[in-house]
Design an enzyme around this catalytic site. Structure first.
Site, short mmCIF file in Angstrom:
data_model
loop_
_atom_site.label_atom_id
_atom_site.label_comp_id
_atom_site.label_asym_id
_atom_site.label_seq_id
_atom_site.Cartn_x
_atom_site.Cartn_y
_atom_site.Cartn_z
CG HIS A 33 32.31 -72.99 23.10
ND1 HIS A 33 33.36 -72.51 22.33
CD2 HIS A 33 31.37 -72.02 23.11
CE1 HIS A 33 33.04 -71.30 21.89
NE2 HIS A 33 31.84 -70.99 22.34
CG ASP B 6 31.48 -78.72 20.79
OD1 ASP B 6 30.62 -78.64 19.90
OD2 ASP B 6 31.40 -79.50 21.77
N1 SAM Z 1 32.76 -79.44 24.13
C1 SAM Z 1 31.82 -80.14 25.01
C2 SAM Z 1 31.98 -81.64 24.80
O1 SAM Z 1 32.25 -82.05 23.65
O2 SAM Z 1 31.86 -82.38 25.75
C3 SAM Z 1 30.39 -79.73 24.78
C4 SAM Z 1 30.20 -78.26 24.74
S1 SAM Z 1 28.55 -77.74 24.47
C5 SAM Z 1 28.22 -78.17 22.81
C6 SAM Z 1 28.77 -75.99 24.36
C7 SAM Z 1 29.09 -75.35 25.71
O3 SAM Z 1 29.52 -74.02 25.50
C8 SAM Z 1 27.89 -75.24 26.65
O4 SAM Z 1 28.20 -75.86 27.87
C9 SAM Z 1 27.69 -73.73 26.84
O5 SAM Z 1 27.29 -73.40 28.16
C10 SAM Z 1 29.05 -73.20 26.55
N2 SAM Z 1 29.15 -71.82 26.04
C11 SAM Z 1 28.26 -71.11 25.30
N3 SAM Z 1 28.81 -69.94 24.89
C12 SAM Z 1 30.08 -69.92 25.36
C13 SAM Z 1 31.17 -69.02 25.24
N4 SAM Z 1 31.06 -67.89 24.53
N5 SAM Z 1 32.34 -69.33 25.83
C14 SAM Z 1 32.48 -70.47 26.54
N6 SAM Z 1 31.49 -71.38 26.70
C15 SAM Z 1 30.30 -71.11 26.11
#
Ligand code: SAM
Length: 313
Positions: A51, A191
């Site tokens: 994520h 995440d």
């Molecule tokens: N890991 C990043 C950081 O620490 O900089 C922050 C990530 S943020 C908490 C979660 C992200 O996951 C969001 O941008 C959201 O759009 C994305 N997201 C949500 N569901 C997802 C999925 N099933 N697969 C991939 N990305 C997803």
């Protein structure tokens, strides 16, 4: 709903509102400490961010200014530990490492850019070796921004961005391909935004599958500490999975406490946890020193504190 992490139902979470908050501090600091240790060993490693978010965030941009969450995270930390004048608050090697990395994205000296997990990982991977970084992001706008940010690195096939569900995209990557010496190594950051409550169950199912496919991988899971049964249960489930599979684990939490609220002000997220499976043997001692320093600087009221526990094989 995770306070401060959602703005309207269904896939509206944008990490730009939250970049550099206390949760990012705990997450990225733990990620850096883990990666540093893994990078001491020569064989190539596969890094996965299921994520990934947008990769880079402007702390003076519209999104960040609306939430202002970095003020209670990286901004406060930098001001206390790297003050322009006056005495600096006590630090630790891990905290210094984290602040050096953030400072390297802000060469002018003022804090304008916050690197998300893809850039934290990219900063520590070895460009001269065969380390690989796989990034998954499902939000079309953030995925586009991430691709554009990564393209600037001209890293070629060493870094791949996919507009895909990270839980699904991870499966075929495990076990990772063997390095030149035959050893297989991988670090996975999971995440999610926990925008929908099924994310909690997806995380435990994903970890169960990961441990089955590649038991020796390093897995890092971030989760919010909020009054919701699924959030409360997640670390318990992860501990059970690790104990059953005889894998060592580390569980760290940081709570900055509740500040006095203005009428109609929303409380926002005050606490979160990191659960690390197969943690480096150095991580416990590093966090033991660092977490109290974080509470010292970021703690702001009722409930502030930290916990650290380890278990498993
Ligand atoms: N890991 C990043 C950081 O620490 O900089 C922050 C990530 S943020 C908490 C979660 C992200 O996951 C969001 O941008 C959201 O759009 C994305 N997201 C949500 N569901 C997802 C999925 N099933 N697969 C991939 N990305 C997803």
């Amino acid at each position: 709903m995770v306070p401060g992490r959602y703005h309207s139902p269904m896939f509206s979470y944008r990490h730009a509102f939250h970049a550099g908050n206390h949760a990012d501090v705990l997450k990225h600091l733990t990620l850096i400490a883990t990666l540093r240790h893994l990078m001491q060993k020569e064989p190539a490693i596969t890094l996965v961010d299921t994520h990934a978010g947008a990769g880079l965030y402007r702390l003076d941009g519209d999104y960040a200014e609306k939430g202002g969450e970095a003020a209670d995270g990286i901004v406060k930390l930098m001001a206390a530990l790297r003050p322009a004048v006056g005495e600096a608050a006590p630090s630790s090697a891990v905290l210094d490492d984290y602040l050096d990395l953030i400072a390297s994205f802000n060469p002018s000296g003022s804090l304008r850019v916050y690197p998300g997990s893809p850039f934290v990982m990219q900063s520590l991977m070895r460009t001269e070796s065969r380390d690989k970084l796989k990034l998954f992001e499902l939000h079309p706008t953030d995925s586009r921004t991430l691709s554009a940010n990564i393209a600037q690195l001209e890293a070629g096939r060493q870094i791949a961005v996919a507009l895909q569900d990270g839980f699904e995209g991870l499966k075929p990557l495990l076990p990772p391909p063997p390095s030149a010496t035959g050893s297989k190594r991988a670090l996975v950051l999971i995440d999610p935004s926990y925008e929908i409550k099924s994310d909690y169950a997806k995380v435990s199912a994903c970890i169960q599958e990961c441990i089955k496919r590649f038991p020796t991988g390093s897995y890092l899971v971030w989760y919010p500490i909020i009054p919701r049964a699924e959030a409360h249960d997640l670390p318990r489930r992860l501990k059970t999975l690790c104990n059953q599979a005889q894998r060592p684990w580390l569980h760290a939490t940081l709570n900055i406490g509740q500040k006095d609220l203005e009428p109609n002000q929303r409380p926002g997220l005050t606490a979160s946890g990191m659960f690390v499976i197969n943690p480096p043997h150095t991580l416990k001692a590093e966090l033991q020193t660092t977490l109290p320093l974080l509470v010292n600087v970021l703690g702001r009221g009722r409930g502030k504190g930290q916990t650290l526990e380890t278990g498993g094989a």
